[in-house]
Design an enzyme around this catalytic site. Structure first.
Site, PDB file in Angstrom:
ATOM      1  N   HIS A 385      38.811  28.858 -15.284  1.00 37.81           N
ATOM      2  CA  HIS A 385      38.784  27.441 -15.658  1.00 37.81           C
ATOM      3  C   HIS A 385      38.901  27.312 -17.178  1.00 37.81           C
ATOM      4  CE1 HIS A 385      37.974  23.204 -15.232  1.00 37.81           C
ATOM      5  NE2 HIS A 385      36.877  23.272 -16.027  1.00 37.81           N
ATOM      6  N   ASP A 402      35.376  18.855 -20.506  1.00 42.38           N
ATOM      7  CA  ASP A 402      35.635  19.623 -19.283  1.00 42.38           C
ATOM      8  C   ASP A 402      36.260  18.670 -18.261  1.00 42.38           C
ATOM      9  OD1 ASP A 402      35.745  21.261 -17.131  1.00 42.38           O
ATOM     10  OD2 ASP A 402      33.618  21.759 -17.109  1.00 42.38           O
ATOM     11  N   CYS A 453      43.616  22.232 -14.805  1.00 43.72           N
ATOM     12  CA  CYS A 453      42.629  22.255 -15.892  1.00 43.72           C
ATOM     13  C   CYS A 453      43.255  22.644 -17.222  1.00 43.72           C
ATOM     14  CB  CYS A 453      41.491  23.225 -15.546  1.00 43.72           C
ATOM     15  SG  CYS A 453      42.063  24.907 -15.230  1.00 43.72           S
TER      16      CYS A 453
END
Length: 494
Positions: A385, A402, A453
């Site tokens: 991630h 995030d 991401c």
């Protein structure tokens, strides 16, 4: 034949001179006179003015007696009984005025009707020698014909004496027909009825029967009706468009300009990106960035396809392109520093090791100090991630972004400690960065799948370097992947 000649001479003499009442004298000797002599002086004044040369006494005496007998009065010698020819027909009396003779005459000037009449058109003069000579007779020309036509079509008013003579002369304007040669540019086709009024004459270029025939044929022609309908329809459509152009700005909303991060790709760019991402040769070199010594092959670039995770080469090259963009247009973008994906791993390799990254940020290598920047971007990779940490020097705070909405305070504390050591090592200053605010950015655009991401992280950096709000979402990710591939292929961030 000789007897006939004597009789003609005797009749001619009897016709010329009246026979007196006294016995006739002896016949005069034969002479060479013409057989047909002119009339006596009572008919032609010109002949009476000059008597014949060398007249005989008998002729003079006879003429005097004839003039005495023709003189009106109570004399008994003027009676017809005293005349030897009582049944002789007398000549008619002269008319009271000169009678015009309508005879053919030649027009001396073309299209002008004021020329003199031919000499032979004048008849003999019936006036007495003492009366003034009468004007020469005039034939019925165009002026008289125009007056005659106007008098028939426009009869005179009941009181003609009320019109002054000056007005009559002004109305009777002489007409002169002139042939005019028009230039090619000024010559126009005039199908409609055209009438030119000159003086009091109406001149038609096209005969009336022809105009009426053409008008009736136009009414019966189906093609002309169709063309007239199309012309009328086009005119109404044009007027409607003009009205719509006036009203449209008031009823339609103003078209907003597309922000620069969302400018669509052209068809050519779309084709180039499609060929680069879906080509067969996976080891083909598509881009080589010499400053960072990064080589992009088709296999590396294919991470920008949909449902693929971004790799380190693509992320690091894109961050270098953002820095070059800032150097090209420093007034348009914030002053930033972009760490690559290996910085944070190197910093925390032994728990916290500042000496491991001390030479990464020398002024000789960068050309500036980190304390001079507005924002510093640090990519954070957590196994599978991608996240982002920002040292916001301008607002004096540490931020964590995030795309899954999580928060990691440990990352922010390590970066605060690093920044204090960096400033002290490079500039010798002591700053209290540990007291700056540490926060997770709220209202972030979040990802809705398990592979975007890395693209969210790159767009966080892109929008913050523009000093823009994060106004994108999941629906833009497919477009951002193609745009990033285009910018890498061109080695130029936009």
């Amino acid at each position: 034949m000789g007897a006939l000649t004597d009789s003609r001479k005797r009749l001619t003499a009897d016709h010329r001179l009246p026979i007196p009442s006294f016995p006739p004298p002896s016949p005069p000797p034969p002479s060479k006179r013409p057989k047909l002599a002119p009339f006596p002086s009572s008919l032609d004044p010109s002949t009476s003015a000059s008597p014949p040369p060398n007249p005989s006494p008998q002729i003079i005496h006879a003429v005097a007696a004839a003039s005495t007998s023709n003189t009106p009065g109570p004399s008994s010698s003027s009676t017809p009984a005293s005349s030897p020819l009582p049944n002789r027909r007398r000549l008619p009396p002269p008319p009271p005025f000169k009678r015009p003779i309508h005879g053919p005459q030649r027009v001396l000037r073309a299209f002008r009707f004021d020329g003199p009449a031919r000499p032979h058109a004048a008849g003999p003069s019936w006036s007495s020698p003492s009366s003034p000579p009468a004007p020469p007779p005039r034939s019925l020309g165009l002026e008289q014909y125009v007056e005659l036509v106007n008098s028939v079509s426009h009869p005179a008013p009941p009181t003609p004496n009320a019109i002054p003579d000056a007005a009559r002369e002004k109305e009777a304007v002489p007409l002169e027909v002139v042939a005019i040669e028009e230039d090619g540019d000024e010559r126009k086709q005039q199908d409609d009825e055209e009438e030119v009024v000159r003086g009091s004459v109406v001149v038609r270029r096209v005969p009336l029967y022809k105009e009426l025939y053409e008008a009736s044929s136009r009414k019966r022609d189906a093609k002309l009706k169709t063309l007239e309908f199309e012309v009328r329809l086009a005119e109404e459509g044009r007027l409607g468009l003009e009205r719509l152009a006036e009203v449209l700005p008031r009823i339609s909303p103003k078209k907003e300009e597309v922000p620069e991060p969302f400018v669509p790709l052209t068809d050519e760019d779309e084709e180039i990106v499609r060929e680069a991402l879906h080509g067969r040769n996976s080891r083909e070199r598509l881009a080589v960035h010499e400053p960072s010594n990064i080589v992009i092959t088709r296999e590396i670039l294919q991470c920008l396809n949909n449902q693929e995770w971004l790799n380190d080469e693509v992320i690091n090259l894109y961050l270098d392109l953002l820095k070059e963009r800032e150097l090209r247009q420093p007034s348009k973008f914030l002053r930033c520093h972009f760490f690559n994906t290996f910085f944070y791993k190197k910093l925390i390799s032994g728990g916290y090791d500042y000496k491991a990254v001390r030479r990464w940020t020398t002024k000789r290598k960068l050309g500036y100090s980190l304390i001079e920047c507005d924002k510093i971007f640090v990519p954070i990779h957590k196994e599978v991630h991608w996240c982002l940490a920002v040292i916001n020097i301008k607002d004096k705070k540490f931020q964590y972004l995030d795309s899954l909405g999580s928060m990691d305070m440990k990352v922010l504390r390590i970066l605060a400690r690093y920044f204090v050591d960096e400033v002290k090592d490079k500039s010798g200053q002591q700053i209290d960065a540990l007291s700056w605010k540490q926060e997770g950015v709220k209202n972030l655009p979040l990802q809705e799948n398990g592979w975007d991401c890395g693209m969210f992280m790159l767009k966080y950096i892109d929008f913050y370097s523009r000093n823009m709000d994060l106004i994108f979402g999941q629906k833009h990710m497919r477009y951002f992947r193609k745009r990033t591939a285009k910018e890498i292929l061109n080695l130029r961030a936009e």
